[in-house]
Design an enzyme around this catalytic site. Structure first.
Site: not given
Ligand code: GLC
Length: 606
Positions: A116, A364-365, A292, A223
């Site tokens: 990540d 995980h979100d 992402e 991310d």
């Molecule tokens: C992304 C991650 C999430 C995190 C956010 C801030 O959306 O997947 O888990 O809280 O970024 O880094």
């Protein structure tokens, strides 16, 4: 040791537009959330040695790569998405030596490791940020510092540069008395946003990425990477000034407006991604980049992932996981299937020629898709709908991502008390919505959390039916950092690994199919019966090889809609059932009656 043999897709088959076809074009990636996967030292948190001890399980499942959620040194405000040292491992997870060991052991299994990469922001405890608090330091311009609103006393309520709210509650601006200014934090106040307009920031990030690739990692999941180019100053000014701030009436129900529209897919995003490609990846082979993709439309996805543009290999889009939310996460509604079909179809259509799709329902979100869209009312329906959702997702074109526990049909956490939650987003949202803005009452907010909190997918991996599900030792004096789901007795890996009718075995079969069947991996997609509320159907084809995917995504028997029924008119050959979540003869009897039972799903070669 089972080392995998995977045929790459031959170059006469078109995938993303690149030649040769990339290794990931028929690969499946498995996401590990390290703190919840496997604890090896009985402190109640998962770690790198724990992951290494489970590689054999992942090899059995047949996945090709692991995406590791952050393991860097971090104060853990947002479970590692707040990094204080990019070149070290957090002691909670182990050491750099453990990481090197994990890389070499995974590679010996033929499994790649994607790290990540969290570079929209750092932790406020990162040395860069600490230095940046001094206006005379060379790091002064590494973050988004802005003065107080004109005429206001800095640091007093309402003096923030504008009304933007942080994603995890409160204002998106935090006052720093040492510097006498505010810094922007799109997420928590311990996650200050890096100023990507500063070339020194960008080059420090590229150096760090090169350092990890040289160490042996196989790529990055980036991310919130689509937030790195921002349009701060259109909105960073004071109310009443030219091009000034957001008007009060634009604030949402919680009293804040959102910075996201001014940072998603900003004007320099392509430029930064291309620069990163040149500075980090040029001359390297065998890696994978997946961003992402907040705010990225399917059409923009095509542009960014077209190999000609030299940006990213793929992106995680969000429209399909937002179809039941209408922009309001805490008010998630019942899924209307045609909306999901439309969102998926648009993503698939956009990469018809060039570019690539990532395929996911879980991470995980997100809450567990099985609890969200499947049927957990009885054990039979739980297993059947878990397989149906898996078949539905994995039969699309793209690279599927399996989130830990999905492959055994894990469900939402089932928490009933606020004290059970650990996720800062969930806890802060509760207080902001219930106690401060009073837009939801406590009971209904607990219901929202039970449905969509991120902790639903973060409970420890269920390895067996022991007290802590094999995640940490029964004799451990430390309890797991987040409670184990009560259903570990019936849903666990030990029970499923070698049982042919398990959810695990079904995922294994889907993964094998993608490796062995080019139509599954790269065939053209065409949606069918898009308005039907129960049946999710589409075809995949290359030349005259054609697969029909049919899923009854509902808890009631459903008639086959017109286009699907026509294509299945003479379907009676069990040897043409490529995969199904029921006995093949039995499912063909349903097809013959033109009616699929609840959650029946099959792929038929037509
Ligand atoms: C992304 C991650 C999430 C995190 C956010 C801030 O959306 O997947 O888990 O809280 O970024 O880094």
């Amino acid at each position: 040791m089972t080392t995998k043999q995977r045929q790459l897709i031959p170059d006469d088959v078109h995938t993303n537009g690149a030649t040769p076809n990339p290794w990931w074009s028929n690969a499946v990636v498995y996401q590990i959330y390290p703190r919840s996967f496997q604890d090896s030292d009985n402190d109640g948190f998962g770690d790198l040695k724990g992951i290494a001890s489970r590689l054999e399980y992942l090899a059995q499942l047949g996945i090709d790569a692991i995406w590791l959620s952050p393991v860097y040194r971090s104060p853990q405000d947002d479970n590692g998405y707040d990094i204080s040292d990019y070149r070290d491992i957090d002691p909670m997870f182990g050491t750099l030596d453990d990481m090197d060991m994990l890389l070499s052991e995974a590679h010996a299994f033929g499994i790649k490791i994607i790290m990540d990469l969290v570079v929209n922001h750092t932790s406020d405890e990162h040395a860069w940020f600490q230095a940046s608090r001094d206006r005379n330091s060379e790091y002064a311009d590494w973050y988004w510092w802005r003065p107080a609103r004109k005429g206001c006393e800095p640091g007093t309520p309402g003096a923030e540069p504008n009304r933007w709210g942080g994603t995890f509650g409160g204002s998106a601006w935090q006052y720093d008395p040492q510097r006498g200014e505010y810094y922007l934090h799109t997420f928590s106040k311990k996650q200050p946003d890096l100023n990507w307009e500063n070339p020194s920031v960008r080059h420090a990030v590229y150096d760090m990425m090169n350092w990890w690739l040289d160490r042996g990692v196989d790529g990055f999941r980036m991310d919130v990477i689509t937030l790195i180019s921002k349009r701060i100053d259109e909105q960073g000014k004071l109310p009443g000034e030219d091009g000034g701030a957001i008007a009060d009436e634009e604030a949402g129900e919680e009293g804040y407006s959102s910075p996201w529209p001014f940072s998603m897919d900003g004007p320099r995003l392509d430029e930064y991604l291309q620069e990163m490609r040149r500075e980090v990846f040029a001359g390297r082979k065998g890696y994978l980049t997946v961003g992402e993709g907040q705010g990225i439309s399917p059409q923009r996805n095509e542009y960014i992932t077209d190999p000609e543009h030299e940006e990213l290999d793929m992106l995680f889009l969000f429209d399909h996981v937002g179809v039941d939310q209408n922009g309001a996460k805490w008010n998630t509604e019942q899924l209307e299937l045609p909306k999901l079909k439309a969102a998926m179809a648009e993503q698939q259509e956009a990469v018809k020629h060039n570019g690539w799709a990532s395929l996911y329902f879980n991470n995980h979100d997100q809450p567990r898709a099985l609890s969200r869209w499947g049927d957990t009312s009885t054990p039979e329906m739980r297993v059947k709908s878990a397989k149906a959702l898996a078949l539905m997702l994995h039969m699309h074109k793209g690279t599927p991502y399996v989130y830990q526990g999905e492959e055994i049909g894990m469900t939402n956490a089932g928490f009933t008390k606020l004290e059970q939650y650990r996720d800062l987003e969930s806890i802060n949202a509760y207080h902001q919505r219930v106690d401060e803005a009073r837009v939801q009452d406590g009971a209904s907010m607990m219901d929202s959390l039970a449905r969509v909190s991120r902790d639903n997918s973060r409970t420890p991996m269920q390895w067996d039916d022991s007290t802590y599900a094999g995640f940490t030792s029964e004799n451990s004096s430390n309890t797991p950092w987040l409670a184990v789901n009560k259903n570990k007795d019936t849903i666990n890996a030990a029970d499923q690994r070698d049982r042919p009718d398990s959810v695990f075995s079904f995922y294994k079969e889907l993964i094998d199919l993608r490796h062995g069947n080019v139509v599954v991996a790269a065939g053209d997609f065409a949606a069918l019966d898009v308005q039907d509320e129960h049946i999710y159907a589409f075809t995949r084809s290359i030349g005259d090889q054609r697969l029909l995917v049919v899923v009854n995504a509902s808890s009631q028997a459903a008639s086959l809609p017109e286009q699907t029924a026509a294509l299945l008119a003479d379907a009676d050959d069990a040897s043409r059932v490529l995969i199904a979540n029921e006995d093949h003869q039995n499912i063909l009897r349903q097809v013959a009656r033109r009616k699929l039972e609840a959650w029946s799903a099959l792929v038929y070669e037509i």
